[in-house]
Motif scaffolding. Structure first.
Motif, PDB file in Angstrom:
ATOM      1  N   TYR A  21      42.019   1.326 -60.441  1.00  0.00           N
ATOM      2  CA  TYR A  21      42.347   2.526 -61.211  1.00  0.00           C
ATOM      3  C   TYR A  21      42.803   3.709 -60.376  1.00  0.00           C
ATOM      4  CZ  TYR A  21      37.660   3.798 -59.621  1.00  0.00           C
ATOM      5  OH  TYR A  21      36.567   4.062 -58.847  1.00  0.00           O
ATOM      6  N   GLU A  25      36.222  -1.822 -66.882  1.00  0.00           N
ATOM      7  CA  GLU A  25      37.103  -1.933 -68.053  1.00  0.00           C
ATOM      8  C   GLU A  25      38.578  -2.042 -67.691  1.00  0.00           C
ATOM      9  OE1 GLU A  25      36.154   1.500 -70.353  1.00  0.00           O
ATOM     10  OE2 GLU A  25      34.054   0.918 -70.634  1.00  0.00           O
ATOM     11  N   LYS A  26      39.003  -1.296 -66.653  1.00  0.00           N
ATOM     12  CA  LYS A  26      40.429  -1.208 -66.349  1.00  0.00           C
ATOM     13  C   LYS A  26      40.820  -1.909 -65.054  1.00  0.00           C
ATOM     14  CE  LYS A  26      41.075   3.210 -68.747  1.00  0.00           C
ATOM     15  NZ  LYS A  26      41.584   4.613 -68.619  1.00  0.00           N
TER      16      LYS A  26
END
Length: 366
Positions: A28, A24-25
């Motif tokens: 990280y 999703e990111k």
């Protein structure tokens, strides 16, 4: 009715799902300003010494066990690393010591279980410079995607602009520590459409493939290993150096404490010079040994990952090389936990893998 254990519920809710975060990111990891004391020497007791020589608790309870090559690499189906007993972990230590790297597919082990799992084999190593997931300094994140070349000049001390050949990527983890990595676990949970394989090379067979005269010359020599490139990268990025020591001296030929076998213990990632030789002599010999490792296709194994596959390998007697052939088409993510083991040593009475196995086979036929 008693109220639920609120602390346990909160702890469960706050657990990180690294696979979801990566998908999703993207990249990280965090780089806290935390520093740590320099690593102190400790007595390492390898659990492989407690193992059943037949490794029955592992081999008899698996659905399928097969070697991927004659010299290195075994794959096991039907066992979950998250559910292994201490006896099975001991037997796994012996199997990994003998085969170099053991692979498992469809594994449910999460990063928190991975940290606890690896503590069976030694204290988890916290990297001197790399970023890590929030609150998990023992975890090394593997993450590369189509933005890697654009956003980062170098990763882990490897300058991508200077990376001429994939052979430059061969390494054993953190050998610049006085007590570097032993048995190590890596889980890959996100893969590109194709590519992203990893190679492992057997230090046992790399030793055996050298000529007897050259083996004799190398035995007893020591080499300097350094993490200076990683330090330089961290300083350029204004990241903290967690400790003050990142150079160590280790034997060129190392003895494994459980198998008693000799292994070549140099690699282009961190080995920089051989003690007692001139720079010209040292450079020539290391260049030959690095090319010997890279070109040793008869003592390498190439693993094609599937999502949620795990590799458990022995950093003491193998080198490995991640293949960056996918950076134009997708992302690859996983996490690694790495325990420290004993200070490397050479026992002049130790045997090569080939010699020991031949002697045991002859004795069995006598």
């Amino acid at each position: 009715m008693a109220p639920p254990n609120t602390d346990a519920i909160i702890q469960e809710i706050e657990k990180l799902n690294l696979q979801s975060i990566a998908r999703e990111k993207g990249h990280y990891v965090v780089f806290p300003e935390t520093k740590y004391p320099d690593l102190e020497l400790f007595e390492h007791k390898d659990p492989g010494h407690r193992a059943d020589p037949t490794k029955a608790s592992i081999l008899k309870h698996a659905e399928k066990v097969f070697d991927l090559t004659p010299n290195i690499g075994t794959e096991i189906h039907g066992l979950q690393l998250s559910a292994l007993t201490d006896t099975q972990k001991d037997d796994l230590a012996l199997l990994v010591a003998e085969r170099g790297v053991v692979f498992f597919r469809d594994q449910d082990i999460d990063v928190y279980q991975g940290i606890e799992f690896i503590k069976h084999y030694g204290p988890p190593h916290i990297h001197n410079t790399f970023g890590h997931p929030e609150g998990l300094p023992e975890v090394h994140v593997v993450y590369f995607d189509t933005n890697t070349f654009k956003n980062y000049k170098s990763i882990g001390g490897v300058d991508f602009s200077l990376l001429v050949t994939g052979a430059d990527g061969w390494h054993s983890d953190v050998t610049y520590e006085n007590q570097p990595a032993g048995l190590t676990l890596l889980k890959i949970d996100t893969l590109p459409p194709t590519g992203g394989d990893t190679l492992w090379s057997s230090g046992y067979s790399a030793y055996d493939r050298l000529s007897p005269a050259f083996r004799e010359f190398l035995e007893g020599l020591e080499a300097v290993h350094t993490g200076q490139q990683q330090v330089d990268e961290a300083l350029r990025a204004n990241h903290v150096l967690r400790r003050t020591v990142w150079t160590a001296t280790h034997p060129v030929i190392r003895t494994h404490p459980v198998t008693g076998w000799k292994a070549l213990f140099v690699q282009p990632g961190f080995t920089r010079s051989i003690v007692g030789l001139s720079k010209r002599e040292s450079d020539l010999i290391l260049k030959h040994l690095f090319e010997h490792i890279a070109g040793g296709v008869d003592f390498q194994v190439r693993f094609k990952w599937q999502e949620n596959s795990v590799a458990v390998w022995d950093n003491r007697t193998t080198t490995h090389n991640a293949i960056f052939d996918y950076l134009q088409i997708g992302k690859r993510h996983g996490w690694r936990v790495t325990p420290q083991a004993e200070a490397p040593y050479f026992d002049p009475k130790s045997k090569s893998r080939k010699q020991d196995l031949e002697e045991k086979a002859a004795a069995a036929q006598a």
